[in-house]
Design a protein around this motif. Structure first.
Motif, PDB file in Angstrom:
ATOM      1  N   LYS A 123      19.204 -41.444 -24.631  1.00  0.00           N
ATOM      2  CA  LYS A 123      19.464 -41.916 -23.584  1.00  0.00           C
ATOM      3  C   LYS A 123      18.634 -43.635 -23.674  1.00  0.00           C
ATOM      4  CE  LYS A 123      17.673 -41.943 -18.769  1.00  0.00           C
ATOM      5  NZ  LYS A 123      17.183 -41.198 -17.770  1.00  0.00           N
ATOM      6  N   TYR A 124      17.472 -43.599 -24.083  1.00  0.00           N
ATOM      7  CA  TYR A 124      16.630 -44.750 -24.165  1.00  0.00           C
ATOM      8  C   TYR A 124      16.855 -45.625 -25.600  1.00  0.00           C
ATOM      9  CZ  TYR A 124      14.201 -42.974 -20.297  1.00  0.00           C
ATOM     10  OH  TYR A 124      14.142 -42.285 -19.045  1.00  0.00           O
ATOM     11  N   LYS A 180      18.029 -35.746 -26.632  1.00  0.00           N
ATOM     12  CA  LYS A 180      18.557 -36.222 -25.530  1.00  0.00           C
ATOM     13  C   LYS A 180      17.932 -37.579 -24.923  1.00  0.00           C
ATOM     14  CE  LYS A 180      20.249 -32.114 -23.561  1.00  0.00           C
ATOM     15  NZ  LYS A 180      20.054 -30.841 -22.724  1.00  0.00           N
ATOM     16  N   LYS A 181      16.523 -37.682 -25.012  1.00  0.00           N
ATOM     17  CA  LYS A 181      15.677 -38.689 -24.492  1.00  0.00           C
ATOM     18  C   LYS A 181      16.089 -40.029 -25.460  1.00  0.00           C
ATOM     19  CE  LYS A 181      13.518 -37.530 -20.883  1.00  0.00           C
ATOM     20  NZ  LYS A 181      13.558 -38.203 -19.545  1.00  0.00           N
ATOM     21  N   HIS A 184      11.684 -49.754 -24.136  1.00  0.00           N
ATOM     22  CA  HIS A 184      12.777 -48.620 -24.262  1.00  0.00           C
ATOM     23  C   HIS A 184      11.946 -47.518 -25.193  1.00  0.00           C
ATOM     24  CE1 HIS A 184      16.711 -50.180 -23.052  1.00  0.00           C
ATOM     25  NE2 HIS A 184      16.056 -51.109 -23.419  1.00  0.00           N
ATOM     26  N   ASN A 210       9.421 -45.687 -22.666  1.00  0.00           N
ATOM     27  CA  ASN A 210      10.110 -44.972 -21.802  1.00  0.00           C
ATOM     28  C   ASN A 210      10.453 -43.797 -22.346  1.00  0.00           C
ATOM     29  OD1 ASN A 210      10.199 -46.837 -19.788  1.00  0.00           O
ATOM     30  ND2 ASN A 210      12.134 -47.827 -20.160  1.00  0.00           N
ATOM     31  N   LEU A 211      10.946 -43.745 -23.763  1.00  0.00           N
ATOM     32  CA  LEU A 211      11.187 -42.649 -24.541  1.00  0.00           C
ATOM     33  C   LEU A 211      10.122 -41.735 -24.554  1.00  0.00           C
ATOM     34  CD1 LEU A 211      12.821 -40.636 -26.502  1.00  0.00           C
ATOM     35  CD2 LEU A 211      11.931 -42.224 -28.271  1.00  0.00           C
ATOM     36  N   GLY A 253       8.441 -40.501 -20.975  1.00  0.00           N
ATOM     37  CA  GLY A 253       9.403 -39.407 -20.523  1.00  0.00           C
ATOM     38  C   GLY A 253       9.171 -38.278 -21.063  1.00  0.00           C
ATOM     39  N   TYR A 254       9.297 -38.057 -22.406  1.00  0.00           N
ATOM     40  CA  TYR A 254       9.264 -36.860 -23.151  1.00  0.00           C
ATOM     41  C   TYR A 254       7.916 -36.247 -23.082  1.00  0.00           C
ATOM     42  CZ  TYR A 254       9.078 -33.400 -26.745  1.00  0.00           C
ATOM     43  OH  TYR A 254       8.899 -32.250 -27.439  1.00  0.00           O
ATOM     44  N   TYR A 294      15.472 -31.543 -26.303  1.00  0.00           N
ATOM     45  CA  TYR A 294      15.263 -32.394 -25.146  1.00  0.00           C
ATOM     46  C   TYR A 294      14.772 -33.857 -25.880  1.00  0.00           C
ATOM     47  CZ  TYR A 294      13.036 -34.315 -20.827  1.00  0.00           C
ATOM     48  OH  TYR A 294      12.845 -35.007 -19.696  1.00  0.00           O
ATOM     49  N   PHE A 295      14.141 -33.898 -26.758  1.00  0.00           N
ATOM     50  CA  PHE A 295      13.562 -35.228 -27.198  1.00  0.00           C
ATOM     51  C   PHE A 295      14.864 -35.913 -27.905  1.00  0.00           C
ATOM     52  CE2 PHE A 295      12.532 -38.135 -30.652  1.00  0.00           C
ATOM     53  CZ  PHE A 295      11.276 -38.788 -30.208  1.00  0.00           C
ATOM     54  N   ALA A 319       7.440 -34.536 -19.331  1.00  0.00           N
ATOM     55  CA  ALA A 319       8.039 -33.410 -19.333  1.00  0.00           C
ATOM     56  C   ALA A 319       7.332 -32.264 -20.289  1.00  0.00           C
ATOM     57  CB  ALA A 319       9.350 -33.346 -19.802  1.00  0.00           C
TER      58      ALA A 319
END
Length: 193
Positions: free
Chosen positions: A44-45, A40-41, A84, A87-88, A91-92, A37-38, A95
């Motif tokens: 994305k960021y 993927k983040k 950025h 946000n990373l 967001g992590y 998951y990290f 979750a």
């Protein structure tokens, strides 16, 4: 005067070593899904604004080695680039907290960063980041850690989001790269708190 690694401004076009740690004795990654998951983040960021050279995710901290892409017409580069990362991490953490029914800050209040300004330092960082799981006693063989960019380098024929060509210019062959990572490198001037 030496810049503090917590306050050094990000600037586009430069290479940085970026790292942070979990708050207190917490873990950032408890299970394989957390690592995935990290990543993927991160994709994305961070990938849109950087060329990623190396990373290593450890249970309670992580390291990134990257170059910020050149920006055009951005007034406050540091704020833009830092957003950025905010946000990373936010967001992590949201979750993660939801998944484990946890409250509070997961990461330290800041990300540490150090601009990389020479080849010797760059290569030592590459070695240090990839060997982090060995140095912390999680594994004995660098090949056994799944959560770093090392495998991307030694499997050079496979597609990767890691900018391997930049680092591989310092090695004549993959075997030379592997041997360098097996060698003893003094981290004498790596200022990692």
């Amino acid at each position: 005067m030496k810049k503090n690694s917590n306050t050094e401004n990000f600037e586009s076009g430069y290479v940085y070593h970026i790292y942070t740690h979990a708050n207190g004795n917490d873990l950032i990654f408890r299970e394989e899904e957390n690592y995935r998951y990290f990543l993927k983040k991160l994709e994305k960021y961070i990938n849109p604004i950087t060329e990623m050279y190396a990373y290593c995710l450890m249970p309670n901290h992580f390291h990134l080695l990257l170059r910020f892409k050149e920006l055009k017409e951005i007034e406050n580069e540091h704020f833009y680039l830092m957003k950025h990362f905010s946000n990373l991490l936010n967001g992590y953490a949201k979750a993660y907290n939801k998944r484990y029914n946890r409250k509070g800050s997961l990461f330290l209040d800041y990300i540490r960063r150090k601009r990389v300004d020479n080849k010797k330092y760059l290569l030592k960082l590459l070695h240090y980041i990839h060997n982090n799981p060995v140095n912390h006693g999680f594994i004995e063989d660098i090949n056994d850690w799944k959560y770093s960019s090392y495998q991307s380098y030694i499997n050079f024929s496979k597609e990767s989001r890691i900018e391997r060509k930049e680092m591989m210019q310092y090695f004549d062959t993959i075997n030379e790269f592997v041997e360098y990572h097996k060698s003893n490198v003094e981290y004498d001037f790596l200022t990692i708190e």
